[in-house]
Design a protein around this motif. Structure first.
Motif, mmCIF file in Angstrom:
data_model
loop_
_atom_site.group_PDB
_atom_site.id
_atom_site.type_symbol
_atom_site.label_atom_id
_atom_site.label_comp_id
_atom_site.label_asym_id
_atom_site.label_seq_id
_atom_site.Cartn_x
_atom_site.Cartn_y
_atom_site.Cartn_z
ATOM 1 N N THR A 242 0.845 -1.194 0.000
ATOM 2 C CA THR A 242 0.000 0.000 0.000
ATOM 3 C C THR A 242 0.881 1.243 0.000
ATOM 4 O OG1 THR A 242 -0.154 0.080 2.414
ATOM 5 C CG2 THR A 242 -1.848 -1.180 1.251
ATOM 6 N N VAL A 243 0.389 2.268 -0.677
ATOM 7 C CA VAL A 243 1.077 3.555 -0.735
ATOM 8 C C VAL A 243 0.085 4.615 -0.274
ATOM 9 C CG1 VAL A 243 2.255 5.245 -2.195
ATOM 10 C CG2 VAL A 243 2.524 2.783 -2.641
ATOM 11 N N ALA A 244 0.475 5.398 0.716
ATOM 12 C CA ALA A 244 -0.424 6.419 1.273
ATOM 13 C C ALA A 244 -0.932 7.348 0.180
ATOM 14 C CB ALA A 244 0.310 7.218 2.344
ATOM 15 N N ASN A 245 -2.245 7.542 0.170
ATOM 16 C CA ASN A 245 -2.915 8.448 -0.772
ATOM 17 C C ASN A 245 -2.786 8.008 -2.231
ATOM 18 O OD1 ASN A 245 -3.570 10.257 1.397
ATOM 19 N ND2 ASN A 245 -1.479 11.055 1.283
ATOM 20 N N ALA A 246 -2.381 6.762 -2.434
ATOM 21 C CA ALA A 246 -2.246 6.262 -3.807
ATOM 22 C C ALA A 246 -3.050 4.989 -4.036
ATOM 23 C CB ALA A 246 -0.773 6.021 -4.147
ATOM 24 N N GLY A 247 -3.002 4.055 -3.096
ATOM 25 C CA GLY A 247 -3.774 2.834 -3.261
ATOM 26 C C GLY A 247 -3.003 1.598 -2.845
ATOM 27 N N ALA A 248 -3.495 0.451 -3.290
ATOM 28 C CA ALA A 248 -2.920 -0.838 -2.920
ATOM 29 C C ALA A 248 -2.730 -1.701 -4.153
ATOM 30 C CB ALA A 248 -3.826 -1.549 -1.905
ATOM 31 N N TRP A 249 -1.677 -2.492 -4.139
ATOM 32 C CA TRP A 249 -1.357 -3.376 -5.244
ATOM 33 C C TRP A 249 -0.943 -4.736 -4.693
ATOM 34 C CZ3 TRP A 249 -0.422 1.731 -5.063
ATOM 35 C CH2 TRP A 249 -0.773 2.524 -6.171
ATOM 36 N N ILE A 250 -1.125 -5.780 -5.507
ATOM 37 C CA ILE A 250 -0.563 -7.080 -5.169
ATOM 38 C C ILE A 250 0.952 -6.951 -5.195
ATOM 39 C CG2 ILE A 250 -0.388 -9.512 -5.791
ATOM 40 C CD1 ILE A 250 -3.166 -8.670 -4.865
ATOM 41 N N ALA A 251 1.618 -7.409 -4.140
ATOM 42 C CA ALA A 251 3.058 -7.265 -4.038
ATOM 43 C C ALA A 251 3.758 -7.944 -5.211
ATOM 44 C CB ALA A 251 3.562 -7.847 -2.719
ATOM 45 N N ARG A 252 4.786 -7.291 -5.724
ATOM 46 C CA ARG A 252 5.596 -7.886 -6.781
ATOM 47 C C ARG A 252 7.063 -7.717 -6.440
ATOM 48 N NH1 ARG A 252 4.460 -5.260 -12.402
ATOM 49 N NH2 ARG A 252 5.968 -6.882 -12.940
ATOM 50 N N LEU A 253 7.891 -8.589 -6.994
ATOM 51 C CA LEU A 253 9.316 -8.573 -6.719
ATOM 52 C C LEU A 253 10.103 -8.410 -8.008
ATOM 53 C CD1 LEU A 253 9.549 -11.660 -4.313
ATOM 54 C CD2 LEU A 253 9.477 -9.260 -3.636
ATOM 55 N N SER A 254 11.238 -7.753 -7.912
ATOM 56 C CA SER A 254 12.210 -7.782 -8.993
ATOM 57 C C SER A 254 13.031 -9.066 -8.855
ATOM 58 C CB SER A 254 13.133 -6.567 -8.920
ATOM 59 O OG SER A 254 13.951 -6.652 -7.763
ATOM 60 N N LEU A 255 13.807 -9.386 -9.869
ATOM 61 C CA LEU A 255 14.670 -10.563 -9.786
ATOM 62 C C LEU A 255 15.622 -10.442 -8.602
ATOM 63 C CD1 LEU A 255 15.961 -13.172 -10.736
ATOM 64 C CD2 LEU A 255 17.238 -11.856 -12.441
ATOM 65 N N ASP A 256 16.251 -9.283 -8.432
ATOM 66 C CA ASP A 256 17.197 -9.104 -7.328
ATOM 67 C C ASP A 256 16.515 -9.256 -5.975
ATOM 68 O OD1 ASP A 256 19.267 -8.695 -9.085
ATOM 69 O OD2 ASP A 256 19.239 -6.506 -8.929
ATOM 70 N N GLU A 257 15.303 -8.717 -5.842
ATOM 71 C CA GLU A 257 14.568 -8.843 -4.584
ATOM 72 C C GLU A 257 14.221 -10.298 -4.293
ATOM 73 O OE1 GLU A 257 12.265 -4.512 -4.451
ATOM 74 O OE2 GLU A 257 11.411 -6.186 -5.601
ATOM 75 N N CYS A 258 13.803 -11.020 -5.333
ATOM 76 C CA CYS A 258 13.440 -12.428 -5.147
ATOM 77 C C CYS A 258 14.660 -13.258 -4.755
ATOM 78 C CB CYS A 258 12.811 -12.974 -6.432
ATOM 79 S SG CYS A 258 12.000 -14.579 -6.218
ATOM 80 N N VAL A 259 15.786 -13.002 -5.411
ATOM 81 C CA VAL A 259 17.017 -13.713 -5.064
ATOM 82 C C VAL A 259 17.399 -13.444 -3.613
ATOM 83 C CG1 VAL A 259 19.522 -13.776 -5.478
ATOM 84 C CG2 VAL A 259 17.920 -13.882 -7.408
ATOM 85 N N GLU A 260 17.277 -12.177 -3.196
ATOM 86 C CA GLU A 260 17.605 -11.828 -1.820
ATOM 87 C C GLU A 260 16.692 -12.542 -0.829
ATOM 88 O OE1 GLU A 260 17.553 -7.869 1.047
ATOM 89 O OE2 GLU A 260 17.895 -7.620 -1.103
ATOM 90 N N LEU A 261 15.380 -12.577 -1.121
ATOM 91 C CA LEU A 261 14.444 -13.242 -0.219
ATOM 92 C C LEU A 261 14.732 -14.746 -0.137
ATOM 93 C CD1 LEU A 261 11.002 -11.518 -0.904
ATOM 94 C CD2 LEU A 261 12.566 -11.186 1.008
ATOM 95 N N TYR A 262 15.075 -15.352 -1.272
ATOM 96 C CA TYR A 262 15.406 -16.777 -1.244
ATOM 97 C C TYR A 262 16.688 -17.041 -0.469
ATOM 98 C CZ TYR A 262 11.699 -19.010 -3.838
ATOM 99 O OH TYR A 262 10.479 -19.537 -4.191
ATOM 100 N N GLN A 263 17.653 -16.129 -0.549
ATOM 101 C CA GLN A 263 18.867 -16.297 0.249
ATOM 102 C C GLN A 263 18.553 -16.209 1.742
ATOM 103 O OE1 GLN A 263 21.232 -13.242 -1.665
ATOM 104 N NE2 GLN A 263 22.446 -14.782 -2.755
ATOM 105 N N VAL A 264 17.628 -15.323 2.099
ATOM 106 C CA VAL A 264 17.179 -15.251 3.494
ATOM 107 C C VAL A 264 16.508 -16.565 3.893
ATOM 108 C CG1 VAL A 264 15.595 -14.105 5.093
ATOM 109 C CG2 VAL A 264 16.953 -12.734 3.499
ATOM 110 N N ARG A 265 15.633 -17.058 3.012
ATOM 111 C CA ARG A 265 14.944 -18.314 3.310
ATOM 112 C C ARG A 265 15.932 -19.474 3.490
ATOM 113 N NH1 ARG A 265 10.526 -19.906 -0.804
ATOM 114 N NH2 ARG A 265 10.581 -21.686 0.621
ATOM 115 N N GLU A 266 16.985 -19.508 2.675
ATOM 116 C CA GLU A 266 17.980 -20.571 2.789
ATOM 117 C C GLU A 266 18.603 -20.611 4.176
ATOM 118 O OE1 GLU A 266 20.969 -20.209 -0.274
ATOM 119 O OE2 GLU A 266 19.430 -19.848 -1.789
#
Length: 219
Positions: free
Chosen positions: A65-89
């Motif tokens: 969510t963004v104040a005064n803008a709205g809400a969106w289904i969360a999305r990830l970039s490739l770098d963000e997804c790689v980082e999250l998977y490294q955290v999960r590992e």
């Protein structure tokens, strides 16, 4: 904490539960705009429970969510997804270690059933549902304040990309994936924490590497 009952009988928790299920089943792709008036109409609710639902889903890692803008289904970039998977590992094997001593035999038996069911399944959505139950069940014995909820949030955030990963698998990759599920069950049944952690780390890492080879998934 119990959600307040709204005058029209629909609570934010109820809207959140239904919307969460739809998001996890891929009804809304990442980046989809969520409009409060449309959700209110869809769920037969006022905007008050819809706003509450969006706050709940943001804390779950499913909505941005963004104040005064709205809400969106969360999305990830490739770098963000790689980082999250490294955290999960790094943190999921630890959560599994916490969980294993408290897992009951009937829970391990259920994991074995799910592993075999996934091996036979050719339906992506059913596989994702069973895979989620399988792994979260393996963590069910852990009594943690922060680690368990953090892992579940990471699972929510990466759900769409696990769906993409599953569709990218070839025959050999499918075989390895299912073998790892069975190896994980065997290690848990033997209460071998070191082996279970090793298998799980490799299992998560394999997904990360596969996704990193397909940047088109994130476009």
């Amino acid at each position: 904490m119990n959600q307040p009952q709204i005058r029209d009988g629909v609570t934010g928790a109820r809207v959140a539960d239904e919307l969460r299920a739809a998001i996890l089943h891929g009804v809304y792709p990442p980046g989809t705009r969520l409009r409060q008036e449309e959700l209110a109409s869809q769920y037969g609710a006022s905007r008050v429970p819809v706003r509450e639902a969006l706050r709940i889903l943001e804390s779950d890692g499913l909505v941005t969510t963004v104040a005064n803008a709205g809400a969106w289904i969360a999305r990830l970039s490739l770098d963000e997804c790689v980082e999250l998977y490294q955290v999960r590992e790094r943190i999921e094997p630890l959560l599994l270690r916490y969980s294993m001593p408290q897992l009951a035999e009937h829970q391990i038996d259920r994991m074995a059933e799910l592993a075999e069911k996934m091996r036979r399944s050719h339906d992506v959505e059913q596989f994702l549902e069973d895979d989620r139950e399988f792994h979260l069940l393996s963590y069910a014995g852990a009594d943690t304040t922060f680690l368990g909820p953090t892992v579940e949030r990471l699972w929510n955030t990466t759900q769409h990309y696990r769906r993409a990963f599953t569709r990218l698998l070839d025959g050999d990759s499918h075989r390895i994936l299912h073998d790892e599920h069975h190896m994980l069950v065997a290690a848990i049944r033997e209460r071998d924490s070191d082996e279970a952690e090793r298998v799980l780390l490799g299992h998560i890492r394999r997904t990360r590497r596969q996704l990193a080879r397909h940047p088109e998934v994130f476009e």
